[in-house]
Design an enzyme around this catalytic site. Structure first.
Site, mmCIF file in Angstrom:
data_model
loop_
_atom_site.group_PDB
_atom_site.id
_atom_site.type_symbol
_atom_site.label_atom_id
_atom_site.label_comp_id
_atom_site.label_asym_id
_atom_site.label_seq_id
_atom_site.Cartn_x
_atom_site.Cartn_y
_atom_site.Cartn_z
ATOM 1 N N HIS A 109 -3.207 1.971 1.732
ATOM 2 C CA HIS A 109 -4.242 2.689 2.468
ATOM 3 C C HIS A 109 -3.801 4.142 2.640
ATOM 4 O O HIS A 109 -2.655 4.398 3.030
ATOM 5 C CB HIS A 109 -4.461 2.024 3.834
ATOM 6 C CG HIS A 109 -5.515 2.716 4.630
ATOM 7 N ND1 HIS A 109 -6.858 2.567 4.351
ATOM 8 C CD2 HIS A 109 -5.434 3.586 5.667
ATOM 9 C CE1 HIS A 109 -7.560 3.316 5.190
ATOM 10 N NE2 HIS A 109 -6.712 3.940 5.993
ATOM 11 N N ASP A 120 -7.563 -3.058 7.258
ATOM 12 C CA ASP A 120 -6.468 -2.074 7.347
ATOM 13 C C ASP A 120 -5.560 -2.314 8.554
ATOM 14 O O ASP A 120 -5.066 -1.374 9.184
ATOM 15 C CB ASP A 120 -7.031 -0.636 7.407
ATOM 16 C CG ASP A 120 -7.861 -0.287 6.188
ATOM 17 O OD1 ASP A 120 -7.564 -0.823 5.109
ATOM 18 O OD2 ASP A 120 -8.803 0.516 6.321
ATOM 19 N N SER A 180 0.130 4.103 3.548
ATOM 20 C CA SER A 180 0.831 2.906 4.023
ATOM 21 C C SER A 180 0.554 1.746 3.081
ATOM 22 O O SER A 180 -0.594 1.520 2.691
ATOM 23 C CB SER A 180 0.320 2.488 5.417
ATOM 24 O OG SER A 180 0.307 3.568 6.321
ATOM 25 N N ASN A 240 -2.033 -4.229 0.212
ATOM 26 C CA ASN A 240 -3.002 -3.142 0.003
ATOM 27 C C ASN A 240 -2.288 -1.816 0.226
ATOM 28 O O ASN A 240 -1.269 -1.759 0.920
ATOM 29 C CB ASN A 240 -4.144 -3.301 1.016
ATOM 30 C CG ASN A 240 -5.202 -2.231 0.863
ATOM 31 O OD1 ASN A 240 -5.596 -1.885 -0.247
ATOM 32 N ND2 ASN A 240 -5.666 -1.676 1.984
ATOM 33 N N GLN A 292 2.868 10.336 -3.066
ATOM 34 C CA GLN A 292 3.614 9.365 -2.246
ATOM 35 C C GLN A 292 3.225 7.931 -2.590
ATOM 36 O O GLN A 292 4.072 7.046 -2.659
ATOM 37 C CB GLN A 292 3.324 9.606 -0.753
ATOM 38 C CG GLN A 292 3.928 10.874 -0.217
ATOM 39 C CD GLN A 292 5.444 10.804 -0.244
ATOM 40 O OE1 GLN A 292 6.033 9.812 0.141
ATOM 41 N NE2 GLN A 292 6.069 11.857 -0.733
ATOM 42 N N GLU A 293 1.935 7.717 -2.771
ATOM 43 C CA GLU A 293 1.452 6.362 -3.070
ATOM 44 C C GLU A 293 2.143 5.808 -4.309
ATOM 45 O O GLU A 293 2.523 4.632 -4.351
ATOM 46 C CB GLU A 293 -0.067 6.374 -3.296
ATOM 47 C CG GLU A 293 -0.850 6.669 -2.040
ATOM 48 C CD GLU A 293 -2.355 6.531 -2.236
ATOM 49 O OE1 GLU A 293 -2.793 6.006 -3.273
ATOM 50 O OE2 GLU A 293 -3.095 6.962 -1.344
HETATM 51 C C1 GRF Z 1 -5.806 5.367 -3.179
HETATM 52 O O1 GRF Z 1 -5.923 6.545 -2.462
HETATM 53 C C2 GRF Z 1 -5.489 4.222 -2.253
HETATM 54 O O2 GRF Z 1 -4.740 4.597 -1.146
HETATM 55 C C3 GRF Z 1 -6.852 3.756 -1.832
HETATM 56 O O3 GRF Z 1 -7.651 3.924 -2.969
HETATM 57 C C4 GRF Z 1 -7.125 4.954 -3.785
HETATM 58 C C5 GRF Z 1 -6.983 4.411 -5.175
HETATM 59 O O4 GRF Z 1 -6.630 5.392 -6.095
HETATM 60 N N1 GRF Z 1 -6.801 2.400 -1.334
HETATM 61 P P1 GRF Z 1 -6.294 5.009 -7.583
HETATM 62 O O5 GRF Z 1 -7.522 4.286 -8.160
HETATM 63 O O6 GRF Z 1 -5.078 4.128 -7.592
HETATM 64 O O7 GRF Z 1 -6.058 6.302 -8.276
#
Ligand code: GRF
Length: 213
Positions: free
Chosen positions: A109, A145, A136, A107, A173-174
């Site tokens: 988060h 989480d 993370s 996942n 960052q994600e």
């Molecule tokens: C992201 O912020 C992620 O961290 C959280 O949900 C959001 C999903 O965004 N779990 P997206 O749909 O990938 O744009």
């Protein structure tokens, strides 16, 4: 080649990053299907544009969470996934679901875990006046989480930041850390053992850094 199933509920920008960085490249991973619990999730269109199979399961009010999760599990398992990727999937998973994919479900988060589990993480980070915030990637375990962290992406919190501006910075960052973690998994460099994450056989600490021995 690893089979990856991605679960979404919304816009799917993380899904897009995985499509761009893994699915549409020579990496040894392919997204076999994208599953959404919302029929209007924009991520479904992203998947269709990439010729990836999609499925929608809508939870009916008053229904059983266990039965709903079992339906999704049956669908996921048709793709014999090596990895299940939660990418903005906004449902609490039943223990049976989590146990079924233990060690092969991750996942992302939007906080530097263990800080700010749950919702509204950007506003809570602002309220707490933390100097750094971020995201993370972690293995999923029964507690929300709470599974072992694989990698984190950090951003500084500026005085001028709002929840929206922070969210934007964290998203950047994600889109780096999620594909990175998935590539590690696809290259057999990442695993979970006894509730701990290992990269290249080195145990990772609570921030996803290798513990030096
Ligand atoms: C992201 O912020 C992620 O961290 C959280 O949900 C959001 C999903 O965004 N779990 P997206 O749909 O990938 O744009």
């Amino acid at each position: 080649m690893k089979s990856i199933v991605v679960l979404i509920s919304g816009g799917g920008t993380n899904l897009q990053a995985v499509i761009d960085e893994i699915h549409n490249t020579d990496e040894p991973g392919q997204i076999s299907a994208v599953i959404s619990n919302k029929a209007d999730a924009y991520g479904l269109q992203r998947a269709q544009q990439a010729d990836i199979a999609t499925h929608v399961f809508t939870f009916q009010k008053g229904g059983s969470r266990e039965a709903f999760d079992r339906e999704i599990m049956n669908q996921i398992d048709e793709y014999k996934p090596d990895l299940v990727v939660l990418a903005g999937y906004m449902r609490i998973l039943s223990p049976e679901f989590v146990n079924h994919y233990m060690g092969r479900m991750i996942n992302i988060h939007p906080s530097l875990l263990p800080e700010f589990k749950g919702l509204h993480t950007h506003q809570r980070a602002l309220d707490a006046k933390v100097p750094y915030h971020g995201a993370s990637v972690h293995f999923v375990t029964p507690e929300l989480d709470d599974g072992p962290v694989i990698i984190q992406g950090k951003v500084p919190v500026e005085a001028s930041d709002t929840a929206e501006s922070l969210q934007k910075k964290v998203h950047v960052q994600e889109h780096v850390i999620y594909p990175t973690a998935i590539k590690w998994f696809c290259h057999d460099r990442l695993c979970m053992l006894d509730g701990k994450a290992y990269l290249d056989n080195k145990e990772l600490d609570s921030a996803g850094n290798p513990i030096s021995t």
